[in-house]
Scaffold this motif. Structure first.
Motif, PDB file in Angstrom:
ATOM      1  N   SER A  13       0.834  -1.207   0.000  1.00  0.00           N
ATOM      2  CA  SER A  13       0.000   0.000   0.000  1.00  0.00           C
ATOM      3  C   SER A  13       0.867   1.254   0.000  1.00  0.00           C
ATOM      4  N   ASP A  14       2.181   1.064  -0.052  1.00  0.00           N
ATOM      5  CA  ASP A  14       3.128   2.185  -0.035  1.00  0.00           C
ATOM      6  C   ASP A  14       3.501   2.564  -1.467  1.00  0.00           C
ATOM      7  N   PRO A  15       3.091   3.741  -1.956  1.00  0.00           N
ATOM      8  CA  PRO A  15       3.382   4.116  -3.348  1.00  0.00           C
ATOM      9  C   PRO A  15       4.875   4.243  -3.637  1.00  0.00           C
ATOM     10  N   LEU A  16       5.665   4.634  -2.629  1.00  0.00           N
ATOM     11  CA  LEU A  16       7.107   4.739  -2.837  1.00  0.00           C
ATOM     12  C   LEU A  16       7.731   3.363  -3.046  1.00  0.00           C
ATOM     13  N   LYS A  17       7.285   2.392  -2.263  1.00  0.00           N
ATOM     14  CA  LYS A  17       7.793   1.023  -2.438  1.00  0.00           C
ATOM     15  C   LYS A  17       7.348   0.452  -3.784  1.00  0.00           C
ATOM     16  N   ALA A  18       6.127   0.759  -4.170  1.00  0.00           N
ATOM     17  CA  ALA A  18       5.641   0.280  -5.465  1.00  0.00           C
ATOM     18  C   ALA A  18       6.496   0.846  -6.604  1.00  0.00           C
ATOM     19  N   ASP A  19       6.834   2.130  -6.527  1.00  0.00           N
ATOM     20  CA  ASP A  19       7.689   2.747  -7.544  1.00  0.00           C
ATOM     21  C   ASP A  19       9.078   2.125  -7.535  1.00  0.00           C
ATOM     22  N   ARG A  20       9.591   1.863  -6.325  1.00  0.00           N
ATOM     23  CA  ARG A  20      10.921   1.260  -6.222  1.00  0.00           C
ATOM     24  C   ARG A  20      10.931  -0.140  -6.828  1.00  0.00           C
ATOM     25  N   ASP A  21       9.901  -0.924  -6.544  1.00  0.00           N
ATOM     26  CA  ASP A  21       9.828  -2.283  -7.082  1.00  0.00           C
ATOM     27  C   ASP A  21       9.758  -2.262  -8.608  1.00  0.00           C
ATOM     28  N   ARG A  22       8.974  -1.322  -9.139  1.00  0.00           N
ATOM     29  CA  ARG A  22       8.850  -1.227 -10.602  1.00  0.00           C
ATOM     30  C   ARG A  22      10.182  -0.807 -11.231  1.00  0.00           C
ATOM     31  N   SER A  23      10.833   0.173 -10.617  1.00  0.00           N
ATOM     32  CA  SER A  23      12.120   0.637 -11.142  1.00  0.00           C
ATOM     33  C   SER A  23      13.167  -0.465 -11.074  1.00  0.00           C
ATOM     34  N   ALA A  24      13.166  -1.224  -9.976  1.00  0.00           N
ATOM     35  CA  ALA A  24      14.132  -2.308  -9.817  1.00  0.00           C
ATOM     36  C   ALA A  24      13.916  -3.393 -10.872  1.00  0.00           C
ATOM     37  N   ALA A  25      12.652  -3.714 -11.146  1.00  0.00           N
ATOM     38  CA  ALA A  25      12.350  -4.727 -12.156  1.00  0.00           C
ATOM     39  C   ALA A  25      12.821  -4.275 -13.536  1.00  0.00           C
ATOM     40  N   LEU A  39      15.204  -2.106 -14.149  1.00  0.00           N
ATOM     41  CA  LEU A  39      16.669  -2.052 -14.156  1.00  0.00           C
ATOM     42  C   LEU A  39      17.260  -3.428 -14.416  1.00  0.00           C
ATOM     43  N   ARG A  40      16.731  -4.449 -13.745  1.00  0.00           N
ATOM     44  CA  ARG A  40      17.227  -5.810 -13.974  1.00  0.00           C
ATOM     45  C   ARG A  40      17.051  -6.214 -15.437  1.00  0.00           C
ATOM     46  N   THR A  41      15.928  -5.853 -15.982  1.00  0.00           N
ATOM     47  CA  THR A  41      15.622  -6.214 -17.362  1.00  0.00           C
ATOM     48  C   THR A  41      16.529  -5.487 -18.342  1.00  0.00           C
ATOM     49  N   GLU A  42      16.775  -4.215 -18.088  1.00  0.00           N
ATOM     50  CA  GLU A  42      17.647  -3.437 -18.960  1.00  0.00           C
ATOM     51  C   GLU A  42      19.076  -3.977 -18.932  1.00  0.00           C
ATOM     52  N   ILE A  43      19.533  -4.401 -17.756  1.00  0.00           N
ATOM     53  CA  ILE A  43      20.877  -4.968 -17.645  1.00  0.00           C
ATOM     54  C   ILE A  43      20.981  -6.230 -18.491  1.00  0.00           C
ATOM     55  N   PHE A  44      19.962  -7.092 -18.396  1.00  0.00           N
ATOM     56  CA  PHE A  44      19.990  -8.334 -19.164  1.00  0.00           C
ATOM     57  C   PHE A  44      19.963  -8.036 -20.665  1.00  0.00           C
ATOM     58  N   ALA A  45      19.076  -7.150 -21.103  1.00  0.00           N
ATOM     59  CA  ALA A  45      18.971  -6.837 -22.532  1.00  0.00           C
ATOM     60  C   ALA A  45      20.261  -6.214 -23.052  1.00  0.00           C
ATOM     61  N   ALA A  46      20.901  -5.357 -22.242  1.00  0.00           N
ATOM     62  CA  ALA A  46      22.167  -4.737 -22.648  1.00  0.00           C
ATOM     63  C   ALA A  46      23.265  -5.790 -22.787  1.00  0.00           C
ATOM     64  N   MET A  47      23.307  -6.728 -21.844  1.00  0.00           N
ATOM     65  CA  MET A  47      24.307  -7.795 -21.916  1.00  0.00           C
ATOM     66  C   MET A  47      24.068  -8.675 -23.142  1.00  0.00           C
ATOM     67  N   ALA A  48      22.808  -8.973 -23.416  1.00  0.00           N
ATOM     68  CA  ALA A  48      22.496  -9.782 -24.593  1.00  0.00           C
ATOM     69  C   ALA A  48      22.920  -9.063 -25.864  1.00  0.00           C
ATOM     70  N   HIS A  49      22.651  -7.761 -25.929  1.00  0.00           N
ATOM     71  CA  HIS A  49      23.017  -6.977 -27.112  1.00  0.00           C
ATOM     72  C   HIS A  49      24.532  -6.966 -27.317  1.00  0.00           C
ATOM     73  N   LEU A  50      25.286  -6.723 -26.251  1.00  0.00           N
ATOM     74  CA  LEU A  50      26.741  -6.647 -26.374  1.00  0.00           C
ATOM     75  C   LEU A  50      27.361  -8.007 -26.645  1.00  0.00           C
ATOM     76  N   THR A  51      26.677  -9.081 -26.254  1.00  0.00           N
ATOM     77  CA  THR A  51      27.165 -10.413 -26.587  1.00  0.00           C
ATOM     78  C   THR A  51      26.983 -10.673 -28.075  1.00  0.00           C
ATOM     79  N   ARG A  52      25.874 -10.207 -28.628  1.00  0.00           N
ATOM     80  CA  ARG A  52      25.631 -10.345 -30.068  1.00  0.00           C
ATOM     81  C   ARG A  52      26.515  -9.404 -30.876  1.00  0.00           C
ATOM     82  N   TYR A  53      26.616  -8.169 -30.423  1.00  0.00           N
ATOM     83  CA  TYR A  53      27.335  -7.120 -31.157  1.00  0.00           C
ATOM     84  C   TYR A  53      28.350  -6.457 -30.229  1.00  0.00           C
ATOM     85  N   PRO A  54      29.496  -7.079 -30.002  1.00  0.00           N
ATOM     86  CA  PRO A  54      30.468  -6.555 -29.038  1.00  0.00           C
ATOM     87  C   PRO A  54      30.941  -5.132 -29.338  1.00  0.00           C
ATOM     88  N   ASP A  55      30.885  -4.721 -30.606  1.00  0.00           N
ATOM     89  CA  ASP A  55      31.394  -3.400 -30.982  1.00  0.00           C
ATOM     90  C   ASP A  55      30.297  -2.340 -31.060  1.00  0.00           C
TER      91      ASP A  55
END
Length: 230
Positions: A182-194, A196-212
């Protein structure tokens, strides 16, 4: 984390010079092989989606959504809300993914199903389509933009596929992406954290495919920053 890195390397060893529908499907097939409990379903059109409706039929009456933590009394209501949300995002051409627990689904024997939407109109479109989408600029400003700031359509679409798939993988491996609160700040934090994790994975996948090609990541970051300032 170590397991995810191994899977990431096994999935991303091929650098695709051109992205097409077959490439997208092959990428999904790789994920199917890596995560055998999850049925990854890319929804191509409103007609395809219509064949899945209602989700309580195609995914089974006891289907439950695994994105948002919720009481059992709201299980069916949340599935209906997600059903509507997926339709809206599909209609708008937005990327999305939604994870369901599907112990008795009609469309698969797998215990989990991940429904994905992507902006596949980017395939074979105007070469500035992704750039226009992310920067929100008109044709005149796009034409004046330095070439190095442009976002490649095909690579962007693969990046978004990895992004959306990982939302489902994250929920499958770690539990609800958005714990009940019921805490809007925690809800925002959870969404941002999710995200961020996803962006890290997608960035790693991209750089593995296209290192340059770190340029794509820089341009995505730049376009999002400008969007916040707009």
């Amino acid at each position: 984390v170590g397991l995810l890195l191994i899977i990431l390397l096994s999935l991303s060893h091929n650098a695709y010079s051109d992205t097409d529908q077959e490439t997208i499907q092959n990428r999904l097939h790789d994920y199917q092989q890596a995560y055998t409990d999850i049925e990854f379903v890319l929804i191509d059109s409103a007609e395809d989606y219509g064949q899945l409706l209602p989700l309580t039929e195609s995914l089974g009456e006891d289907v439950s959504n695994l994105d948002y933590q919720h009481p059992e009394t709201m299980r069916q209501e949340l599935v209906e809300v997600q059903q509507y949300r997926i339709g809206v995002l599909l209609d708008s051409g937005s990327g999305s993914s939604t994870l369901f627990k599907t112990p008795n689904a009609k469309i698969t024997s797998k215990p989990y199903s991940c429904l994905i939407t992507l902006n596949q109109a980017l395939l074979g479109n105007d070469p500035l389509a992704a750039t226009s989408l992310m920067y929100g600029l008109d044709e005149e400003d796009l034409a004046a933009m330095p070439v190095e700031f442009r976002i490649d359509n095909d690579r962007f679409l693969l990046y978004m596929l990895d992004h959306e798939v990982f939302h489902c993988v994250d929920g499958y491996m770690n539990g609800y992406l958005y714990p009940q609160t019921s805490d809007p700040l925690k809800a925002d934090r959870d969404r941002s954290a999710a995200e961020l994790r996803t962006e890290i994975f997608a960035a790693m996948a991209h750089l593995t495919r296209y290192p340059d090609d770190s340029r794509l990541l820089k341009n995505l970051s730049q376009s999002r920053t400008l969007g916040l300032l707009d």
